[in-house]
Motif scaffolding. Sequence first.
Motif, mmCIF file in Angstrom:
data_model
loop_
_atom_site.group_PDB
_atom_site.id
_atom_site.type_symbol
_atom_site.label_atom_id
_atom_site.label_comp_id
_atom_site.label_asym_id
_atom_site.label_seq_id
_atom_site.Cartn_x
_atom_site.Cartn_y
_atom_site.Cartn_z
ATOM 1 N N MET A 1 -18.545 -22.353 -40.741
ATOM 2 C CA MET A 1 -18.100 -23.075 -42.090
ATOM 3 C C MET A 1 -17.207 -22.115 -42.838
ATOM 4 S SD MET A 1 -20.707 -24.761 -44.859
ATOM 5 C CE MET A 1 -21.239 -23.192 -45.516
ATOM 6 N N ALA A 2 -16.373 -22.676 -43.329
ATOM 7 C CA ALA A 2 -15.274 -22.025 -44.248
ATOM 8 C C ALA A 2 -15.503 -22.355 -45.772
ATOM 9 C CB ALA A 2 -13.725 -22.260 -43.994
ATOM 10 N N ALA A 3 -15.684 -21.029 -46.614
ATOM 11 C CA ALA A 3 -15.914 -21.234 -47.881
ATOM 12 C C ALA A 3 -14.606 -21.538 -48.511
ATOM 13 C CB ALA A 3 -16.668 -20.042 -48.529
ATOM 14 N N ALA A 4 -14.512 -22.177 -49.658
ATOM 15 C CA ALA A 4 -13.363 -22.383 -50.340
ATOM 16 C C ALA A 4 -12.820 -21.204 -51.303
ATOM 17 C CB ALA A 4 -13.144 -23.818 -51.490
ATOM 18 N N PRO A 5 -11.647 -20.945 -51.217
ATOM 19 C CA PRO A 5 -11.040 -19.761 -51.845
ATOM 20 C C PRO A 5 -11.238 -19.894 -53.313
ATOM 21 C CG PRO A 5 -9.242 -20.840 -51.191
ATOM 22 C CD PRO A 5 -10.394 -21.501 -50.270
ATOM 23 N N LEU A 6 -11.399 -18.843 -54.144
ATOM 24 C CA LEU A 6 -11.265 -18.947 -55.593
ATOM 25 C C LEU A 6 -9.870 -19.198 -56.283
ATOM 26 C CD1 LEU A 6 -13.677 -15.964 -56.675
ATOM 27 C CD2 LEU A 6 -14.000 -18.282 -56.279
ATOM 28 N N LEU A 76 -17.791 -29.435 -50.873
ATOM 29 C CA LEU A 76 -16.302 -29.938 -50.655
ATOM 30 C C LEU A 76 -15.421 -30.012 -52.001
ATOM 31 C CD1 LEU A 76 -17.656 -30.849 -48.069
ATOM 32 C CD2 LEU A 76 -16.120 -32.602 -47.931
ATOM 33 N N CYS A 77 -16.290 -30.345 -53.056
ATOM 34 C CA CYS A 77 -15.729 -30.289 -54.524
ATOM 35 C C CYS A 77 -14.816 -28.704 -54.699
ATOM 36 C CB CYS A 77 -16.459 -30.691 -55.469
ATOM 37 S SG CYS A 77 -17.123 -32.279 -55.315
ATOM 38 N N ALA A 78 -15.506 -27.761 -54.260
ATOM 39 C CA ALA A 78 -14.785 -26.339 -54.395
ATOM 40 C C ALA A 78 -13.379 -26.349 -53.676
ATOM 41 C CB ALA A 78 -15.856 -25.299 -53.601
ATOM 42 N N ASP A 95 -12.759 -32.089 -39.302
ATOM 43 C CA ASP A 95 -12.227 -30.973 -40.042
ATOM 44 C C ASP A 95 -12.807 -29.620 -39.714
ATOM 45 O OD1 ASP A 95 -11.218 -29.315 -41.982
ATOM 46 O OD2 ASP A 95 -10.536 -30.788 -42.951
ATOM 47 N N SER A 96 -12.190 -28.689 -39.413
ATOM 48 C CA SER A 96 -12.736 -27.260 -38.741
ATOM 49 C C SER A 96 -13.468 -26.550 -40.080
ATOM 50 C CB SER A 96 -11.862 -26.412 -38.318
ATOM 51 O OG SER A 96 -10.571 -26.260 -39.133
ATOM 52 N N ARG A 97 -12.892 -27.139 -41.417
ATOM 53 C CA ARG A 97 -13.513 -26.206 -42.468
ATOM 54 C C ARG A 97 -14.758 -26.691 -42.657
ATOM 55 N NH1 ARG A 97 -9.106 -28.050 -46.778
ATOM 56 N NH2 ARG A 97 -9.347 -29.848 -45.480
ATOM 57 N N PHE A 98 -15.091 -28.008 -42.240
ATOM 58 C CA PHE A 98 -16.472 -28.751 -42.751
ATOM 59 C C PHE A 98 -17.307 -29.088 -41.695
ATOM 60 C CE2 PHE A 98 -12.960 -30.044 -45.699
ATOM 61 C CZ PHE A 98 -13.089 -29.124 -46.655
ATOM 62 N N ALA A 99 -16.879 -29.111 -40.243
ATOM 63 C CA ALA A 99 -17.647 -29.616 -39.239
ATOM 64 C C ALA A 99 -18.948 -29.211 -39.248
ATOM 65 C CB ALA A 99 -16.929 -29.540 -37.833
#
Length: 408
Positions: A1-6, A76-78, A95-99
């Motif tokens: 799982m990818a964390a959203a960048p700042l 996902l809001c991030a 989506d690879s970011r959230f699967a």
Amino acid sequence: MAAAPLPSDEAARLTALRRLAILDTPYDPRFDRLVQLATRVFGTTGAMISLVDSDRLWFKAHSGIDLREIPREHGLCAWAILKDEVCVIEDASQDSRFADNPFVAGEGGLRFYAGAPLIGLGGQAVGTLAIFDGKARSFDAKAQAQLRDFAALVVDALELHRALVETEAAREEAMLASRSKGEFLAFMSHELRTPLNAVIGFAELLESEAYGPLGDSHYKDYAGLIGRAGKHLLEVITSILDLSRIEAGKMTLTLDRLKVVDEADAVISLLITQARQKELSLVMDASLHGLPVLQADRSAFRQVLLNLISNAIKFTPAEGRIVVRGAMDDHGALRISVSDDGPGIAPADLARLGEAFYQAGPHSQRRQGTGLGLAISHRLMALHGGKLVIESEVGCGTTATMIFPPAA
């Protein structure tokens, strides 16, 4: 799982979020209705007003979920606050970011997501208005535009909340320090009007035919409630501005030749339905017909008389009687009085009527007003060279009399 960048403006964004003074506040039905409307309009599982804090997503309002906050890295809001446009994820499981996100993975997990950033007056995205569903779906440009409209309405509600918090804090400071309230009230009244007018405008838009399914559901009533509440707040703010203008010596009168009976009839016609709903008798005495022409500001005259009759309606019990009378006294002064057979006013309260923000009467009825109506009425009468006299006795009703000086 990818964390959203700042975001590149993260520090300024968090400052803007803190300034809203909204985090960790109680549930508010005004925001709840917005997410319910969004859920209904877009036909999704749910919706949420999500504020992106430094380490969490905090939900001011939500439907379709039973959470108040989640870690920022799971939200996902991030991702949605990173751009100005609506973030659309048609199928998060693909989506690879959230699967492998705990809210997405597995059967029954989140699939569709669309989030419109909540961009405040300073240009920072403090959060999102998001809708979501358990099944994948598309989301066209028209739907995205509608979601942006909803998000703009949320931003206006947030800015209104901020302005009200700041106004109250500044008012208390001003009163404790015995500072002049005139410029403060005028400034804050103007600041409140901008987001409030937008709230009213978007509420009227929601009631229109533009939103299809909303028009034939009871959620249209919710939009009407938002609009009516906004208009009521605008009236309160206008009263605050009127008071500040008077106290600052910037209120000017436009004197006209008024036929008192016609002016009284116009005001009574605005309030007769309200009186009938309480089963009150609201009558205009024949004495008004014999009064001479009055030199006064029409708007100010009606404002004072409307306030006096409104107060009488508010405090007079069902099946009571309210009478508007007129007379000339021995010195040539013109007197217009509003009498009711309500519970009357205690001497301690009577002595303070006319003070700004002071409210007399039972506690439950004090919440119906602002304590500004009589304060403004006293000052408007003083600008005419006259005065407002209130006479009352507990258990024997109240008479409020507008006294205008003799004609020059």
